[in-house]
Design an enzyme around this catalytic site. Structure first.
Site, PDB file in Angstrom:
ATOM      1  N   PRO A 163       0.811  -1.225   0.000  1.00  0.00           N
ATOM      2  CA  PRO A 163       0.000   0.000   0.000  1.00  0.00           C
ATOM      3  C   PRO A 163       0.848   1.281   0.000  1.00  0.00           C
ATOM      4  CG  PRO A 163       0.091  -0.930   2.218  1.00  0.00           C
ATOM      5  CD  PRO A 163       0.848  -1.873   1.327  1.00  0.00           C
ATOM      6  N   ASP A 177      -2.175   2.994   2.271  1.00  0.00           N
ATOM      7  CA  ASP A 177      -1.620   3.172   3.620  1.00  0.00           C
ATOM      8  C   ASP A 177      -2.138   4.502   4.145  1.00  0.00           C
ATOM      9  OD1 ASP A 177      -0.125   2.531   5.799  1.00  0.00           O
ATOM     10  OD2 ASP A 177       1.712   2.142   4.690  1.00  0.00           O
ATOM     11  N   TRP A 222       4.308   0.434   9.829  1.00  0.00           N
ATOM     12  CA  TRP A 222       4.912  -0.741   9.178  1.00  0.00           C
ATOM     13  C   TRP A 222       4.299  -2.027   9.727  1.00  0.00           C
ATOM     14  CZ3 TRP A 222       7.659  -0.226   4.917  1.00  0.00           C
ATOM     15  CH2 TRP A 222       8.313   0.999   4.675  1.00  0.00           C
ATOM     16  N   GLN A 264      12.585  -1.581   0.087  1.00  0.00           N
ATOM     17  CA  GLN A 264      11.656  -2.313   0.945  1.00  0.00           C
ATOM     18  C   GLN A 264      12.285  -3.550   1.588  1.00  0.00           C
ATOM     19  OE1 GLN A 264       8.774  -1.170   1.921  1.00  0.00           O
ATOM     20  NE2 GLN A 264       9.052   0.628   0.630  1.00  0.00           N
ATOM     21  N   TRP A 318       8.805  -3.178   3.955  1.00  0.00           N
ATOM     22  CA  TRP A 318       7.649  -4.076   3.803  1.00  0.00           C
ATOM     23  C   TRP A 318       8.048  -5.545   3.689  1.00  0.00           C
ATOM     24  CZ3 TRP A 318       4.638  -5.786  -0.902  1.00  0.00           C
ATOM     25  CH2 TRP A 318       3.367  -6.244  -0.547  1.00  0.00           C
ATOM     26  N   LYS A 354      18.987  11.945  -6.580  1.00  0.00           N
ATOM     27  CA  LYS A 354      17.633  11.537  -6.232  1.00  0.00           C
ATOM     28  C   LYS A 354      16.651  12.510  -6.882  1.00  0.00           C
ATOM     29  CE  LYS A 354      14.858  10.429  -2.156  1.00  0.00           C
ATOM     30  NZ  LYS A 354      14.779  10.477  -0.690  1.00  0.00           N
ATOM     31  N   LYS A 408      11.322  17.157  -6.224  1.00  0.00           N
ATOM     32  CA  LYS A 408      10.352  18.157  -6.705  1.00  0.00           C
ATOM     33  C   LYS A 408      10.923  19.561  -6.574  1.00  0.00           C
ATOM     34  CE  LYS A 408       6.566  15.776  -4.805  1.00  0.00           C
ATOM     35  NZ  LYS A 408       5.354  15.807  -4.030  1.00  0.00           N
TER      36      LYS A 408
END
Length: 1203
Positions: A47, A86, A527, A563, A567, A600, A603
């Site tokens: 999610p 999430d 988590w 992850q 996750w 990276k 924005k």
């Protein structure tokens, strides 16, 4: 009836039409209905938060998931695909805190948890519409209507059930632990969260003195980068086994104690100090020292302000004396507990609040944020005479993954899940999972599991699933609730929601006479919720128990490599603790998508193009294929480049579309001219006698077999290159070689055979590519299916290509011998094309002969059988086959790779280089076969040596050939110019141009005037002639539009800039025209290569007819024994010997300089030759004008660094 296909296609616009088609017929839901009774393929969707917009990382992972789940459906499985959200945790709370200016728990208390959580609830799905729109536009089929959200009461109830199972198994405990703590979010983080955002920072570096009580003239020296922890100092620690020294500081006159190995940390010169005594660290154990501050002097009663010993103190940094602030460091806590400086029930010495500010106990710095207080603490230490040295230290430091603020380490009471005891079981279950790529399982994830620590699952926050523990005031009585019904039964209240505002007020009567039990204030780490999603998304075990038990573990999951500490980890921990088995069987791990500069994506920096703008410009299929056909699918990082998406469109999708369009054109032509309807029936198709038909059908079936094997192994990174390669095989080989057949020039029967072959291959390719490029395959299929004989259709529903099952291998069509023969033919053709390119001889100019030399007579027979295709593709008169190199006077010679060998061999390079050049042709032939050779005691391999063919000048007439080879065959191309062939080439050029003109004028009558002249091969790089008219004067010149070939391409802005520079044009307001049309920014300048452009400032010059060749003298360049540098890729270039004509002529020195510049080799020395064998060097004595229109070979000399 089949529809005519337009010549031009707007991919994004066509994709929008396909989306409407899918929506109109509800295709995704129809897929699910069709497969309802088929075996289940279980997929978990990790999610995302909907508080931010989807980025390329989400798009990549979503594309992988879509491909695999589409593939599973089309392999005969039922695949439920539910989108998840999430909704809890720091990401949501941080947005609210920022918006409302909330700085800590006090502000939330004033507002009230009810209002605070209502604010959180309001923004949870802020960007859900944009998510749905973007995911749908990408062509991903996933169920948004039957989604799961972590805020649903049913989801939260299952999370409670998971926790209760752990609690009942004795896996939950409460403890005080030093943990990473986010002062911006007022909460501790788990270990894996703290590892997600490291940055290089500059922190204070201070050396502080601690005078001994027994002799205050002698001080221990400790080092720290966190001065803010010094007010909480309770002990010092040394390594008992390391050597320590007492020294006299010559400059300061102080007596100091530190580790001997760390003296260089304080002193540059040995003369700066005098060693008075040496002893092991154990001798310092138990010594008392004077505290730095008096804030916690009462702790002295418990043994504080004493030297302790522990082996964690290292000799790699600091002074070997580590200051201990036990509530701000995990090792400090452990050591001070071991020596009873602190006890589990003693009041913690932790004078820092949840916002990271000093509390009232530290009177001198009360209310100051700890990082801000560093400078004031350093100043105080200096005033007190306890500061020895202060400077700064750059190191990697953890930042909060959500607020991007520095973390501190702080002791906090937390609830933990025991993990350390099950590490072996975690590793065992991890081994049962199939990871792609495999190294992630063994290395990154496996290593993380080996060091797994107990998991802190509680957060001192508000918007999350409350931890269902009701406790007495003294924590002696604890009740763990596992369901809403249980809470209702024990509290006597009706429960419909499980958020804090709905249950915090509920109490449970004590069974031990302790009054009432109240819920603890903490909520779950988000988590924990996402790790519980396999159970919570289906409200297990309260509903769907049998369905879950049958479908667990999941068949497939996919997420990014980050992850492995998120996750993937929480899924595995909970599944292992609950059921003793892994939560998934197969997992694809993708790398990170970075900006084009390797940074990276940000924005704030705006260093990447908006995903939706890319989709609207190039289409979703192009973006999907670009991402999947990249290193990122192998868990490596990808630097996202817009031109990469454009190249997929240009080099893959457009040629594929054009092959499809060409097929439809000829089907319609067959219907119109021959009145024959084309219908394809796989069962009645006759076997073709044409070798290329058999070859392409065999290649397709081999591809289907490869596809089945590799997709079953989830290796998308091997499948996509093969699919893309087949598009090239189809368009640049099969269609190209069979254009006349497909147009009916060889008769109707042969035309139908070719059309049936092309249809079969196009349809099979669409079915294989459907999971990867769902839009274009649907577009083609909607037209192609009209040509299928209804009697041969086996699928029940053929409305959409995504309803069809994937094709299975038809072994009877696979002919490996034919594939091998055509492969050899392709190699010969490609070698011949390389020679033509190298000599800049266009394919329209016929050549007399190609000689193919191969040691295997069987291989020559295969090539012989396909001779006519070699003649057509290379435009040669004759193909000669031979096994005898000597007949043509061919010898092998070798050149070392200076850069590779120079770096490796260092001083031995010169001797090896000389020996390599002296190797005989026979020795080099053996090297060709084995791939290794020993020279001067050094074993060399294929990448170390460059082999070249030379011609024995005494073997009469062989100098007319140019040679090139691969690992198998040697090709000689007769490049001797012959007037009849030049004339034929000119004729072909004329015909070609007339045909283009006819096409442009749509068949209007033409009046053609021909004039005779010669047209020698032109510059290797694209160029334009210029007619410049500025300020009343006129001049001509040439501009190269790229150099080397394929690199440094000019756009209009750069073109104007170069014109201004080279031709001294002062007026920057230039207009550039081709004919009467002014060139715009979006014009592809390469399409104007060879044309004359008019450049005007003021009144435009009259239209002039351009010459047939470049206005200026030029040479072509071929780089020989080195790769280009400075981000250049091309090895073929062009240099103008003058510009404008008759001016700025190049000298020999200028030629060397410019050649080096073209290939990015400005730091290297070069030699220039007129032949590839490097026997005819260009020296200063050779007039530059004699080089006009010749190819110059560039050889790179080794540097002293190489040698």
């Amino acid at each position: 009836m089949v529809q005519q296909v337009p010549e031009n296609i707007n991919f994004p616009a066509e994709e929008e039409k396909i989306l409407q088609f899918w929506s109109e017929f509800n295709c995704f839901q129809e897929c699910l209905k069709q497969s309802k009774h088929k075996p289940k393929f279980t997929f978990y969707d990790g999610p995302p938060f909907a508080t931010g917009l989807p980025h390329y990382g989400h798009i990549l992972a979503g594309t992988i998931k879509d491909i695999v789940t589409r593939y599973a459906h089309q392999s005969g499985f039922h695949v439920d695909r539910r989108f998840g959200w999430d909704c809890h945790g720091l990401p949501v709370e941080y947005e609210i805190d920022k918006t409302l200016g909330i700085r800590g728990p006090e502000d939330v208390a004033k507002m009230g948890i009810v209002e605070y959580n209502n604010q959180c609830r309001a923004i949870v799905m802020r960007y859900s519409t944009e998510w749905k729109s973007t995911v749908t536009r990408l062509g991903r089929w996933i169920d948004f209507d039957n989604d799961y959200k972590t805020l649903y009461p049913q989801f939260m109830e299952s999370v409670w059930w998971v926790f209760k199972q752990l609690y009942d198994k004795g896996l939950v405990y409460r403890g005080v632990k030093v943990m990473p703590f986010s002062t911006a979010c007022n909460t501790p983080l788990s270990n894996f969260e703290s590892h997600q955002n490291y940055k290089d920072v500059q922190d204070p570096s201070v050396f502080v003195t601690f005078p001994l009580e027994e002799d205050e003239n002698v001080s221990l020296v400790a080092w720290t980068t966190t001065p803010w922890t010094l007010p909480s100092n309770l002990a010092l620690c040394v390594n008992p086994d390391m050597q320590y020294v007492k020294i006299k500081d010559v400059i300061r006159g102080k007596l100091l104690i530190l580790m001997e190995a760390r003296l260089p940390a304080l002193y540059k010169l040995e003369t700066d100090y005098e060693v008075l005594e040496r002893f092991p660290g154990s001798c310092l154990k138990g010594k008392k020292y004077r505290p730095l501050f008096d804030y916690f002097v009462q702790c002295k009663e418990n043994g504080a302000f004493t030297v302790l010993t522990d082996s964690y103190v290292r000799e790699e940094e600091g002074t070997g004396v580590v200051h201990q602030a036990p509530y701000f460091g995990a090792d400090d806590y452990r050591v001070c507990m071991d020596f009873s400086i602190i006890q589990k029930d003693s009041p913690p010495v932790c004078p820092v609040d949840a916002s990271g500010c000093f509390t009232a106990e530290v009177t001198d710095f009360t209310g100051q944020y700890v990082k801000d207080a560093d400078k004031n603490i350093i100043r105080t230490l200096k005033e007190e005479g306890r500061l020895l040295v202060a400077s700064t230290f750059t190191h990697s430091y953890p930042f909060c993954w959500r607020s991007d603020t520095p973390l501190i380490y702080k002791a906090v009471p937390s609830w933990f899940v025991r993990v350390e005891h099950m590490v072996d079981q975690l590793l065992k279950n991890n081994d049962l999972c199939y990871w792609v790529p495999e190294f992630v399982r063994e290395k990154r994830f496996g290593n993380w599991l080996k060091d797994a620590r107990d998991w802190a699952i509680s957060r001192n926050r508000y918007w999350g699933t409350p931890i269902p523990l009701w406790v007495s005031d003294d924590f002696e009585e604890v009740v763990c609730i596992g369901s809403m019904a249980e809470l209702e039964e024990l509290s006597g209240a009706k429960v419909s929601d499980l958020h804090r505002e709905s249950i915090d007020h509920l109490t449970i009567p004590s069974r031990c006479g302790k009054g009432v039990l109240r819920r603890i204030s903490e909520v779950f780490d988000c988590w924990f919720e996402s790790g519980s999603m396999p159970y919570a998304q289906v409200h297990y075990p309260f509903e769907n128990k049998r369905e879950f038990d049958d479908a667990f573990p999941a068949d497939f999951i996919a997420e990014g490599i980050d992850q492995t500490r998120g996750w993937f980890y929480t899924l595995l921990v909970l599944a292992t603790a609950l059921f003793g088995q892994p939560p998934f069987r197969n997992v694809i791990v993708n790398g990170l998508v970075l900006a084009s500069d390797g940074q990276k994506m940000s924005k704030r920096k705006k260093n990447y193009p908006d995903p939706l703008s890319i989709i609207h410009k190039y289409g979703a299929d192009a973006l999907r294929l670009y991402l999947i056909n990249s290193p990122v699918v192998r868990a490596e990082n990808l630097r996202f480049k817009e031109e990469g998406v454009r190249d997929v469109l240009k080099d893959v999708l457009l040629p594929w579309y054009n092959a499809y369009r060409f097929f439809i054109q000829n089907v319609l032509r067959l219907q119109k001219e021959e009145e024959m309807e084309f219908l394809y029936n796989e069962n009645t198709v006759k076997e073709s006698a044409n070798v290329t038909d058999r070859w392409v059908l065999s290649c397709m079936q081999s591809l289907v077999g490869f596809f089945e094997t590799e997709m079953a192994a989830y290796r998308l990174y091997t499948v996509v290159p093969r699919l893309v390669k087949f598009v090239d095989v189809l368009t640049n080989w099969y269609v190209r070689m069979n254009r006349r057949r497909l147009k009916g020039e060889n008769g109707v029967e042969d035309c139908v055979m070719a059309l049936e072959t092309l249809f079969s291959v196009l349809l099979s390719l669409c079915r294989l590519m459907a999971p990867y490029t769902p839009f274009l395959t649907e577009l083609m299929y909607q037209n192609l299916k009209l040509l299928i004989d209804p009697g041969s259709v086996q699928d029940k529903d053929t409305l959409s290509i995504h309803y069809l099952m994937l094709p299975h291998v038809r072994e009877e069509l696979i002919d490996k011998n034919t594939e091998s023969a055509v492969s050899r033919m392709q190699s010969v053709i490609e070698l011949g094309r390389v020679i033509r390119d190298r000599k800049t001889i266009p394919i329209k100019y016929p050549l007399k002969e190609i000689v193919v030399i191969h040691q295997d007579p069987e291989a020559l027979n295969e090539i012989k059988s396909l001779e006519k295709y070699i003649i057509e593709e290379l435009n040669v008169r004759k193909v000669t086959l031979s096994t005898d190199k000597n007949k043509y006077g061919i010898r092998l010679r070798a050149e070392p790779d200076h850069m590779v060998l120079g770096k490796r061999l260092k001083g031995a390079f010169r001797a090896v280089m000389t020996a390599i050049k002296q190797l005989s042709s026979e020795e080099l032939e053996r090297f060709q076969e084995t791939g290794t050779i020993v020279v001067e005691g050094h074993e060399l391999h294929e990448e170390d040596i460059r082999l070249m063919y030379t011609f024995d000048q005494t073997a009469g007439g062989t100098t007319q050939y140019e040679a090139h080879s691969d690992a198998q065959a040697l090709v000689l191309l007769d490049v001797t110019p012959e007037q009849s062939m030049v004339d034929e080439g000119v004729a072909r050029e004329v015909i070609n141009r007339i045909q283009k003109l006819r096409k442009k004028l749509k068949g209007s009558d033409l009046e053609i005037t021909l004039t005779r002249g010669s047209s020698p091969p032109g510059p290797a790089c694209a160029y334009v002639n210029l007619n410049i008219c500025t300020n009343g004067s006129e001049q001509g010149g040439v501009l190269l539009l790229e150099n080397p070939k394929g690199d440094n391409r000019l756009d209009l802005l750069k073109l104007k800039s170069v014109i201004t520079s080279i031709f001294g044009v002062k007026n920057t307001e230039l207009a550039v025209l081709h004919g009467e049309t002014e060139i715009q920014n979006q014009t592809d300048l390469l399409s104007l290569s060879g044309k004359t452009l008019r450049v005007a400032a003021g009144s435009a010059p009259a239209v002039v007819d351009g010459p047939g060749s470049a206005l200026c003298r030029y040479i072509n360049l071929q780089l020989l024994n080195s790769g280009p540098q400075e981000c250049v890729k091309g090895t073929v270039g062009t240099l103008l010997l003058e510009n404008p004509p008759g001016q700025n002529g190049l000298t020999h020195q200028g030629l060397l300089y410019e050649a080096a510049k073209v290939f990015g080799l400005r730091s290297r020395k070069l030699k220039l030759f007129l032949n590839e064998t490097q026997t005819d060097e260009i020296t200063e004595e050779i007039p530059m004008k004699t080089l006009n229109m010749k190819t110059v070979y560039v050889s790179v000399l080794p540097t002293t660094a190489d040698i």
